[in-house]
Design a protein around this motif. Structure first.
Motif, PDB file in Angstrom:
ATOM      1  N   PHE A   1       0.810  -1.217   0.000  1.00 58.23           N
ATOM      2  CA  PHE A   1       0.000   0.000   0.000  1.00 58.23           C
ATOM      3  C   PHE A   1       0.844   1.269   0.000  1.00 58.23           C
ATOM      4  CE2 PHE A   1      -2.680   3.307   1.879  1.00 58.23           C
ATOM      5  CZ  PHE A   1      -3.790   3.211   1.065  1.00 58.23           C
ATOM      6  N   ARG A   2       1.871   1.300   0.820  1.00 57.10           N
ATOM      7  CA  ARG A   2       2.696   2.507   0.907  1.00 57.10           C
ATOM      8  C   ARG A   2       3.352   2.825  -0.434  1.00 57.10           C
ATOM      9  NH1 ARG A   2       4.643   5.412   5.078  1.00 57.10           N
ATOM     10  NH2 ARG A   2       3.864   3.883   6.569  1.00 57.10           N
ATOM     11  N   GLU A   3       3.866   1.798  -1.106  1.00 60.34           N
ATOM     12  CA  GLU A   3       4.499   2.007  -2.398  1.00 60.34           C
ATOM     13  C   GLU A   3       3.493   2.504  -3.439  1.00 60.34           C
ATOM     14  OE1 GLU A   3       4.726  -0.583  -0.511  1.00 60.34           O
ATOM     15  OE2 GLU A   3       6.780  -1.343  -0.350  1.00 60.34           O
ATOM     16  N   ILE A   4       2.296   1.933  -3.411  1.00 66.36           N
ATOM     17  CA  ILE A   4       1.265   2.329  -4.371  1.00 66.36           C
ATOM     18  C   ILE A   4       0.818   3.765  -4.126  1.00 66.36           C
ATOM     19  CG2 ILE A   4      -1.112   1.890  -5.119  1.00 66.36           C
ATOM     20  CD1 ILE A   4      -0.569  -1.099  -4.567  1.00 66.36           C
ATOM     21  N   MET A   5       0.621   4.128  -2.861  1.00 69.00           N
ATOM     22  CA  MET A   5       0.215   5.488  -2.526  1.00 69.00           C
ATOM     23  C   MET A   5       1.299   6.491  -2.928  1.00 69.00           C
ATOM     24  SD  MET A   5      -2.842   5.951  -1.236  1.00 69.00           S
ATOM     25  CE  MET A   5      -2.802   7.370  -0.145  1.00 69.00           C
TER      26      MET A   5
ATOM     27  N   PHE B   1       3.458   6.204  -5.311  1.00 63.04           N
ATOM     28  CA  PHE B   1       3.431   6.333  -6.775  1.00 63.04           C
ATOM     29  C   PHE B   1       2.300   7.246  -7.225  1.00 63.04           C
ATOM     30  CE2 PHE B   1       1.480   4.848 -10.751  1.00 63.04           C
ATOM     31  CZ  PHE B   1       2.515   5.119 -11.646  1.00 63.04           C
ATOM     32  N   LEU B   2       1.109   7.051  -6.668  1.00 67.11           N
ATOM     33  CA  LEU B   2      -0.048   7.873  -7.042  1.00 67.11           C
ATOM     34  C   LEU B   2       0.163   9.340  -6.676  1.00 67.11           C
ATOM     35  CD1 LEU B   2      -2.986   5.504  -5.976  1.00 67.11           C
ATOM     36  CD2 LEU B   2      -2.155   5.976  -8.291  1.00 67.11           C
TER      37      LEU B   2
ATOM     38  N   LYS C   1      -3.402  13.339  -3.235  1.00 75.75           N
ATOM     39  CA  LYS C   1      -2.737  14.415  -2.506  1.00 75.75           C
ATOM     40  C   LYS C   1      -1.784  13.854  -1.456  1.00 75.75           C
ATOM     41  CE  LYS C   1      -6.339  17.880  -3.137  1.00 75.75           C
ATOM     42  NZ  LYS C   1      -7.257  18.846  -2.476  1.00 75.75           N
ATOM     43  N   LYS C   2      -0.718  14.587  -1.202  1.00 75.85           N
ATOM     44  CA  LYS C   2       0.329  14.125  -0.303  1.00 75.85           C
ATOM     45  C   LYS C   2      -0.165  13.935   1.128  1.00 75.85           C
ATOM     46  CE  LYS C   2       5.203  14.965   0.752  1.00 75.85           C
ATOM     47  NZ  LYS C   2       6.357  15.867   0.528  1.00 75.85           N
TER      48      LYS C   2
END
Length: 369
Positions: free
Chosen positions: A225-229, A231-232, A239-240
């Motif tokens: 999840f962290r990697e996907i977020m 990337f998005l 938003k950050k």
């Protein structure tokens, strides 16, 4: 205890309205029911519900001294319906308590309309439909007010889509919901699911396939999840600030997450058993909706934000399943009141689950203004 009393009084008034033959009496009791729970929400203290400080107090004061154009310019065009609402109320009424009242009135009104249409299409009780709402989502909206209004609009849209195949109306309500809270865009796949289930071919295979894809996607998101977020966020789609909602897997409380997963699994089983009540297409739709809910809860182990996304599927499925559950078994006349008592007890347990175990509403205990 305050919540339980308000829930029971409001639902009791709905039940009285359903038993009245006089149209004016029906309307009177329904209005009283809507107003009682709305006023209860409006006169609560400003520390009952976390989002009050973020989305009401600060914004109410700013809207009071700003024009709509200035307010939108400061906060951006997203959630434009909320901006219009808060600016209008801030200009007319003196305190933010009025905003809390109108937010709840807005949410209640859409749920009541959805319940009325549900009864029209299915002849199932709108009392039970609204009882489910009060026990599972009413208190939740003390915290997620903007999203609560978006979910409420989509409840009506989902009823019209599933029981009347009114795609145009559903799209209108979806657009309005997105303008209230951008996360409502996640409901759009419901159109595809409804069309697939309307074909009435290989429903069991379709249900299994869609549910499997949903749960597999959820598993990938939980593990990466962290990697996907990240990337998005880098490509500008998210938003950050949403990185702040990411926590450790299962939030460090494995028992808490096990409660949620077990709760969702139990409801999936309950909806699967609805096939005994017939109307297979609705059963498959509800089963898929609960699969989405379970997936969002699994993802919620690493992000509160994604956990809330499941509400757009969870609430329509839960409310619309009420009539089918009530008709689940062929109940003899002398047993139906026992069954209804058992079902009501289950809903109250869900209510307790919401604000004692999950504490999702962040609105307990209740405090008066």
């Amino acid at each position: 205890m305050n919540y339980i009393v308000i829930i029971l009084v409001s639902v009791f008034l709905v039940r009285i309205a359903e038993t009245r033959e006089n149209k004016h009496e029906k309307i009177l009791f329904l209005i009283l029911s809507v107003l009682i729970s709305s006023v209860f929400a409006g006169v609560r203290s400003y520390d009952t519900g976390v989002d009050i400080k973020s989305y009401v107090l600060y914004h109410f004061d700013e809207a009071k001294i700003s024009t709509l154009a200035e307010y939108v310019d400061n906060h951006g065009p997203e959630s434009i319906l909320y901006s219009i609402m808060i600016c209008t109320i801030a200009k007319i009424f003196p305190t933010a308590h009025w905003m809390l009242f109108f937010i709840q009135l807005y949410i209640n009104s859409f749920f009541y309309i959805a319940a009325f249409r549900y009864k029209k299409y299915t002849n199932y009780s709108m009392t039970l439909f609204l009882f489910v709402y009060y026990c599972t989502f009413y208190i939740y909206t003390f915290n997620i007010m903007r999203q609560g209004m978006a979910v409420a609009m989509l409840i009506w849209g989902a009823v019209e889509l599933v029981y009347n195949c009114n795609y145009k109306f559903f799209l209108i309500m979806t657009v309005a919901s997105i303008l209230m809270h951008p996360t409502a865009i996640v409901i759009l796949p419901l159109i595809v699911v409804n069309k697939m289930l309307n074909s009435k071919k290989n429903l069991l295979k379709k249900t299994f396939l869609i549910s499997g894809i949903i749960l597999l996607t959820a598993l990938v998101l939980v593990l990466r999840f962290r990697e996907i977020m990240s990337f998005l966020i880098n490509v500008g789609l998210v938003k950050k600030r949403y990185l702040n909602t990411i926590t450790s897997l299962y939030k460090g409380h494995i028992d808490f997450e096990n409660y949620k997963v077990a709760f969702c699994l139990a409801n999936i089983f309950l909806v699967y058993m609805i096939k005994k009540a017939g109307c297979r297409r609705k059963k498959d739709f509800l089963l898929i909706s609960f699969m989405v809910c379970l997936a969002s809860y699994l993802i919620g182990g690493v992000s509160t934000f994604t956990e809330r996304i499941g509400l757009y599927y969870w609430m329509p499925a839960l409310c619309m399943s009420s009539g089918y559950v009530a008709n689940l078994f062929r109940i003899k006349r002398d047993q139906k009141y026992i069954f209804k008592a058992m079902y009501c007890s289950l809903m109250l347990m869900m209510c307790v689950y919401q604000f004692f175990i999950c504490n999702q509403a962040a609105a307990f205990p209740y405090r008066l203004m």
